[in-house]
Design a protein around this motif. Structure first.
Motif, PDB file in Angstrom:
ATOM      1  N   UNK A 120       1.579  90.043  23.178  1.00 24.56           N
ATOM      2  CA  UNK A 120       1.001  89.245  22.107  1.00 24.56           C
ATOM      3  C   UNK A 120       1.969  88.299  21.432  1.00 24.56           C
ATOM      4  N   UNK A 121       3.027  87.872  22.143  1.00 23.36           N
ATOM      5  CA  UNK A 121       4.008  86.988  21.520  1.00 23.36           C
ATOM      6  C   UNK A 121       3.982  85.591  22.138  1.00 23.36           C
ATOM      7  N   UNK A 122       2.945  85.282  22.895  1.00 25.23           N
ATOM      8  CA  UNK A 122       2.766  83.937  23.430  1.00 25.23           C
ATOM      9  C   UNK A 122       1.273  83.667  23.521  1.00 25.23           C
ATOM     10  N   UNK A 123       0.916  82.399  23.412  1.00 26.70           N
ATOM     11  CA  UNK A 123      -0.499  82.031  23.440  1.00 26.70           C
ATOM     12  C   UNK A 123      -1.019  81.801  24.852  1.00 26.70           C
ATOM     13  N   UNK A 124      -0.117  81.528  25.798  1.00 23.78           N
ATOM     14  CA  UNK A 124      -0.571  81.233  27.152  1.00 23.78           C
ATOM     15  C   UNK A 124       0.176  82.062  28.179  1.00 23.78           C
ATOM     16  N   UNK A 125       1.486  82.084  28.111  1.00 20.31           N
ATOM     17  CA  UNK A 125       2.250  82.887  29.062  1.00 20.31           C
ATOM     18  C   UNK A 125       3.404  82.136  29.677  1.00 20.31           C
ATOM     19  N   UNK A 126       3.134  80.967  30.290  1.00 20.36           N
ATOM     20  CA  UNK A 126       4.192  80.230  30.972  1.00 20.36           C
ATOM     21  C   UNK A 126       3.699  78.825  31.276  1.00 20.36           C
ATOM     22  N   UNK A 127       4.649  77.966  31.564  1.00 23.92           N
ATOM     23  CA  UNK A 127       4.342  76.616  32.013  1.00 23.92           C
ATOM     24  C   UNK A 127       4.200  76.663  33.529  1.00 23.92           C
ATOM     25  N   UNK A 128       3.012  76.330  34.079  1.00 25.82           N
ATOM     26  CA  UNK A 128       2.840  76.390  35.539  1.00 25.82           C
ATOM     27  C   UNK A 128       3.871  75.581  36.307  1.00 25.82           C
ATOM     28  N   UNK A 129       4.412  74.543  35.694  1.00 28.36           N
ATOM     29  CA  UNK A 129       5.423  73.739  36.383  1.00 28.36           C
ATOM     30  C   UNK A 129       6.697  74.527  36.639  1.00 28.36           C
ATOM     31  N   UNK A 130       6.907  75.581  35.850  1.00 22.32           N
ATOM     32  CA  UNK A 130       8.096  76.421  36.037  1.00 22.32           C
ATOM     33  C   UNK A 130       7.851  77.548  37.033  1.00 22.32           C
ATOM     34  N   UNK A 131       6.636  77.649  37.550  1.00 25.43           N
ATOM     35  CA  UNK A 131       6.293  78.731  38.479  1.00 25.43           C
ATOM     36  C   UNK A 131       5.576  78.188  39.710  1.00 25.43           C
ATOM     37  N   UNK A 132       6.027  77.034  40.191  1.00 20.06           N
ATOM     38  CA  UNK A 132       5.484  76.436  41.411  1.00 20.06           C
ATOM     39  C   UNK A 132       3.957  76.400  41.412  1.00 20.06           C
ATOM     40  N   UNK A 133       3.396  75.844  40.359  1.00 20.02           N
ATOM     41  CA  UNK A 133       1.943  75.637  40.270  1.00 20.02           C
ATOM     42  C   UNK A 133       1.142  76.930  40.191  1.00 20.02           C
ATOM     43  N   UNK A 134       1.767  78.002  39.757  1.00 20.71           N
ATOM     44  CA  UNK A 134       1.032  79.245  39.506  1.00 20.71           C
ATOM     45  C   UNK A 134       0.465  79.148  38.093  1.00 20.71           C
ATOM     46  N   UNK A 135      -0.847  79.016  38.002  1.00 18.58           N
ATOM     47  CA  UNK A 135      -1.502  78.725  36.727  1.00 18.58           C
ATOM     48  C   UNK A 135      -1.551  79.960  35.830  1.00 18.58           C
ATOM     49  N   UNK A 136      -1.954  79.726  34.591  1.00 20.58           N
ATOM     50  CA  UNK A 136      -2.018  80.820  33.630  1.00 20.58           C
ATOM     51  C   UNK A 136      -3.176  81.762  33.925  1.00 20.58           C
ATOM     52  N   UNK A 137      -3.057  82.972  33.405  1.00 21.32           N
ATOM     53  CA  UNK A 137      -4.092  83.981  33.600  1.00 21.32           C
ATOM     54  C   UNK A 137      -5.381  83.590  32.870  1.00 21.32           C
ATOM     55  N   UNK A 138      -6.484  84.069  33.420  1.00 19.22           N
ATOM     56  CA  UNK A 138      -7.811  83.820  32.859  1.00 19.22           C
ATOM     57  C   UNK A 138      -8.501  85.157  32.671  1.00 19.22           C
ATOM     58  N   UNK A 139      -8.972  85.425  31.458  1.00 17.80           N
ATOM     59  CA  UNK A 139      -9.642  86.693  31.174  1.00 17.80           C
ATOM     60  C   UNK A 139     -11.161  86.581  31.207  1.00 17.80           C
ATOM     61  N   UNK A 140     -11.695  85.381  31.236  1.00 22.33           N
ATOM     62  CA  UNK A 140     -13.142  85.189  31.359  1.00 22.33           C
ATOM     63  C   UNK A 140     -13.487  85.330  32.833  1.00 22.33           C
ATOM     64  N   UNK A 141     -14.157  86.408  33.177  1.00 19.81           N
ATOM     65  CA  UNK A 141     -14.317  86.805  34.578  1.00 19.81           C
ATOM     66  C   UNK A 141     -14.955  85.700  35.417  1.00 19.81           C
ATOM     67  N   UNK A 142     -14.257  85.305  36.470  1.00 18.10           N
ATOM     68  CA  UNK A 142     -14.790  84.355  37.437  1.00 18.10           C
ATOM     69  C   UNK A 142     -14.629  82.895  37.089  1.00 18.10           C
ATOM     70  N   UNK A 143     -14.279  82.575  35.850  1.00 23.29           N
ATOM     71  CA  UNK A 143     -14.240  81.165  35.451  1.00 23.29           C
ATOM     72  C   UNK A 143     -13.150  80.389  36.177  1.00 23.29           C
ATOM     73  N   UNK A 144     -12.087  81.082  36.620  1.00 22.91           N
ATOM     74  CA  UNK A 144     -11.005  80.382  37.309  1.00 22.91           C
ATOM     75  C   UNK A 144     -11.444  79.802  38.645  1.00 22.91           C
ATOM     76  N   UNK A 145     -12.537  80.318  39.222  1.00 20.84           N
ATOM     77  CA  UNK A 145     -13.024  79.748  40.480  1.00 20.84           C
ATOM     78  C   UNK A 145     -13.538  78.329  40.268  1.00 20.84           C
ATOM     79  N   UNK A 146     -14.119  78.063  39.094  1.00 27.02           N
ATOM     80  CA  UNK A 146     -14.554  76.702  38.773  1.00 27.02           C
ATOM     81  C   UNK A 146     -13.350  75.801  38.522  1.00 27.02           C
TER      82      UNK A 146
END
Length: 377
Positions: A120-146
């Motif tokens: 609970x000490x960050x609002x997103x987690x990380x900058x995807x540019x620092x993780x080779x385009x690995x995007x942030x986590x999504x807790x709304x089930x299935x929405x990341x497929x869109x």
């Protein structure tokens, strides 16, 4: 039949639970790609799987000790994630749900970022540019497929795919679970991806339980068959077989970036632990079922393969020590995470300054200042 038992005739299996390479009939289209791999790749995969499991267990302990609000275990799913993650190229975009710690690790993600999110000490987690385009986590089930489908459509419209140069052409991959297939978002994503021939691989980790609901209740039909229903290849793999995960994912990512459109991969695996640390799986599944999958542990089978190839004991001993040090370092750095500046919440809602956000920021500062005034009154 034990829950989730593999049907080899329609499942891609390359590495057996005993650690032998014995391709199933369904593996035939992927053997040419498999031939391009060597034991150095499998040593790399084994190392990453081992370190991620050490992280996973340490993170679970941290949550049990009150240092994390929640943790989402992945034990049992290492082969599906590491194999597919290693099959991506640096230019590819990866869209996770919230359990893909191992995929992120293959992209260079510092896993303490995952724990910062769950602490609970960050609002997103990380900058995807620092993780080779690995995007942030999504807790709304299935929405990341869109999200992934829209991004992949953009890759095609921008001309970033289908040029014939697989070293540069882009593709995307999106991860989701069996429970997400019951969400409308996933079906909508499949429709749009197929309609626009987007360079996208849908990677379903079927770990058999959407919290306490078994996959047999969600779908009496094997989930990989949904791919054909939307007009794209639907492939089931043994998700505890890192070689199958790597070969099949790489094959279909290359096909996608070549302009052949999307594919749907179902990795049949098992969530050995709880859905999250708020869950108690003993309430809804049996010890016999868990043991069936424990006997098919993805790390144990790759361990058996490497030892049969003559890998020296010093490799395994050194890696065990590295895993202990890795877990200890994760613990140390997690406990040292600073509390965030409250003003961060106003920093990034929009790309450019926004009058409403600025007004809210000033109101917050006035609110804080009011406590100082009371203290000096």
């Amino acid at each position: 039949m034990t829950t989730g038992e593999l049907a080899p005739d329609d499942t891609v299996v390359i590495l057996t639970p005993e650690g032998r390479i014995e391709p199933s009939p369904a593996a035939e289209p992927y053997l040419e790609r498999l031939a391009t791999a060597d034991d150095e790749l499998w040593r790399q995969a084994f190392r990453q799987m081992t370190l991620v499991r050490a992280f996973d267990r340490e993170a679970t302990n941290l949550q049990r000790q009150g240092e994390l609000a929640l943790y989402v275990p992945l034990e049992g799913q290492e082969a599906a994630q590491i194999g597919s993650g290693l099959a991506t190229r640096p230019q590819d975009a990866i869209f996770p749900s919230y359990r893909e710690h191992a995929v992120g690790f293959t992209r260079g993600l510092d896993l303490v970022n995952v724990l910062a999110l769950l602490r609970g000490v960050t609002n997103a987690g990380w900058d995807p540019a620092d993780a080779q385009n690995f995007r942030n986590y999504v807790l709304v089930i299935g929405s990341q497929t869109l999200h992934a489908t829209g991004y992949a459509m953009g890759q095609k419209f921008d001309g970033a795919t289908g040029t014939g140069n697989l070293e540069q052409d882009e593709a995307s991959i999106v991860y989701f679970g069996d429970g997400a297939t019951s969400q409308g978002d996933v079906s909508e994503a499949l429709v749009f991806a197929r309609s626009f021939e987007s360079p996208l691989v849908f990677f379903l980790q079927n770990n058999h339980w959407a919290i306490s609901v078994p996959v047999e209740v969600q779908s009496p039909t094997p989930l990989h068959r949904r791919g054909a229903g939307f007009g794209m290849p639907g492939i089931r793999i043994d998700g505890n077989d890192v070689m199958a995960s790597w070969a099949v994912t790489g094959h279909h990512l290359d096909a996608a970036r070549s302009g052949e459109g999307p594919a749907f991969i179902e990795a049949l695996t098992y969530r050995m632990g709880a859905h999250t640390t708020s869950d108690d799986p003993t309430k809804y599944r049996t010890r016999e079922e868990e043991q069936y999958w424990r006997d098919r542990d993805p790390i144990a089978r790759l361990d058996a393969y490497l030892r049969a190839q003559g890998e020296d004991a010093s490799f395994f001993d050194s890696l065990a020590e590295e895993a202990r040090d890795f877990a200890a370092d994760v613990r140390k750095r997690t406990l040292e995470l600073p509390n965030p500046d409250p003003l961060q919440v106003f920093a990034h809602p929009y790309a450019e300054p926004h009058a409403v956000v600025e007004a809210q920021r000033e109101a917050y500062l006035d609110f804080e200042a009011s406590f100082d005034e009371e203290a000096t009154a």
